[in-house]
Design a protein around this motif. Sequence first.
Motif, mmCIF file in Angstrom:
data_model
loop_
_atom_site.group_PDB
_atom_site.id
_atom_site.type_symbol
_atom_site.label_atom_id
_atom_site.label_comp_id
_atom_site.label_asym_id
_atom_site.label_seq_id
_atom_site.Cartn_x
_atom_site.Cartn_y
_atom_site.Cartn_z
ATOM 1 N N SER A 47 0.660 -1.155 0.038
ATOM 2 C CA SER A 47 0.035 0.054 0.031
ATOM 3 C C SER A 47 0.818 1.171 0.009
ATOM 4 O O SER A 47 0.340 2.490 -0.470
ATOM 5 N N ASP A 56 -7.165 4.522 0.734
ATOM 6 C CA ASP A 56 -8.254 3.686 1.274
ATOM 7 C C ASP A 56 -9.188 3.045 -0.087
ATOM 8 O O ASP A 56 -9.809 1.999 0.140
ATOM 9 N N SER A 57 -9.514 3.990 -1.061
ATOM 10 C CA SER A 57 -10.352 3.653 -2.137
ATOM 11 C C SER A 57 -9.726 2.294 -2.801
ATOM 12 O O SER A 57 -10.616 1.393 -3.069
ATOM 13 N N LYS A 60 -10.099 -0.823 -0.399
ATOM 14 C CA LYS A 60 -11.468 -1.073 -0.215
ATOM 15 C C LYS A 60 -12.036 -2.042 -1.679
ATOM 16 O O LYS A 60 -12.660 -2.908 -1.688
ATOM 17 N N ALA A 61 -11.609 -1.298 -2.849
ATOM 18 C CA ALA A 61 -12.030 -1.756 -3.934
ATOM 19 C C ALA A 61 -11.513 -3.069 -4.057
ATOM 20 O O ALA A 61 -11.853 -4.232 -4.823
ATOM 21 N N GLN A 63 -11.235 -5.525 -2.101
ATOM 22 C CA GLN A 63 -12.121 -6.541 -1.212
ATOM 23 C C GLN A 63 -13.120 -6.869 -1.999
ATOM 24 O O GLN A 63 -13.894 -7.700 -1.613
ATOM 25 N N ARG A 64 -13.684 -6.127 -3.143
ATOM 26 C CA ARG A 64 -14.884 -6.267 -3.788
ATOM 27 C C ARG A 64 -14.942 -7.921 -4.345
ATOM 28 O O ARG A 64 -16.105 -8.488 -4.237
ATOM 29 N N ALA A 70 -6.353 -5.518 -4.826
ATOM 30 C CA ALA A 70 -5.665 -4.147 -4.820
ATOM 31 C C ALA A 70 -4.681 -4.007 -5.679
ATOM 32 O O ALA A 70 -4.398 -2.938 -6.322
ATOM 33 N N TYR A 111 -19.182 6.242 -5.355
ATOM 34 C CA TYR A 111 -18.626 5.813 -4.261
ATOM 35 C C TYR A 111 -18.192 6.769 -3.139
ATOM 36 O O TYR A 111 -18.054 6.426 -2.029
ATOM 37 N N HIS A 123 -12.534 8.558 -6.539
ATOM 38 C CA HIS A 123 -13.255 7.558 -5.487
ATOM 39 C C HIS A 123 -14.460 6.585 -6.288
ATOM 40 O O HIS A 123 -14.520 5.696 -6.061
ATOM 41 N N GLY A 127 -13.753 2.544 -7.350
ATOM 42 C CA GLY A 127 -14.692 1.771 -6.976
ATOM 43 C C GLY A 127 -15.550 1.052 -8.258
ATOM 44 O O GLY A 127 -15.680 0.071 -8.116
#
Length: 345
Positions: A47, A56-57, A60-61, A63-64, A70, A111, A123, A127
Amino acid sequence: MDQGGTRSVVYIAAAVATALLALVMLPAVLVADRNAAAADLTGEVNSDAIPAEFRDSVLKAGQRCKEISASVLAAQIDSESGWNPRATSPAGAQGISQFMPGTWNTWGKDYSRDGRVDVFDPHDSIGSQADLMCALARQVRDKIQLRVISGEPLELTLAAYNAGMGNVTAAKGVPPFPETTAYIRKILDASATKYSLDAIGDVGGAVRLPLAPGRYTNQHNFGRSGSMWARHHTGNDFSAPCGTPVRAVTGGVATADPSQAAWAGPHFVKILTGQRSTATWYAHMGRAAVTNGQRVQAGEVIGYVGSLGNSSGCHLHLEVHPKNGGYAQDEVDPNAWLRQKGLRP
Ligand SMILES: [Zn+2]
């Protein structure tokens, strides 16, 4: 660092001999090493390599869905826009993820929750990119199950993203478009190196001696104490005429580290196989043949033996750091390590 390496008085003869040797070795270099596509791309994302405002975006994306990490999303964004949320292309692609307007109409979502679906809002774009990629990954999975297409699922998904699912289905796999195969290679490479914390270079990959056999004198001096070393000798010295080609021991990413220049010289190079996996260090070189960030294969010439920095004669000081740690942190005996890999240093 060593005390009294071989000082050659036949530089010219040595240079000619090594040049001839380099020519002879070339075919072996070309076929050496594995490719990054074999790497595990579901591993942990690096990261730190993602610009802070998008981190963060992207996480999080990532994890979809399990198929699209990522690391892969980050590599795509890097390739598409270089992390520029305002990017536009002559073809009409827009935003950090370079959506075409029609694709954005289908996939764009708010998002950032600011009440607007905006392709230039990074963001929203990041997403939505994950949604698109995950949908393509599901289609690829279904088509593989139905035996409509075959191949490695992530490569097929990236092919569908780049060339369209219609072309993947028509080709029953990755379509033979140079642009598409280059895109897949680029994304897999970046997701497995720059954006990954996991090993890529030395897991099942080729390992080579840093100097051609018969061209050096092994000093067998790892771990010794001596007046030239702060505490103990953290590497192994291979004495050889200045100008002898130095080869990457593993594949990986060539990395400059100016913080070591005082002892290791201005052309110090590390070859990293991952952010926390094996790094090999090449000190005192008279010249580097790679640039910072350049990807190399095992056996590739990365520089030439010198005597720069804290050195008293032409030699290569090689270090092996299995966890990519710092000076005097995680080094192991390079001779033992090379022998473990089946080589005879
Ligand atoms: Zn040394």
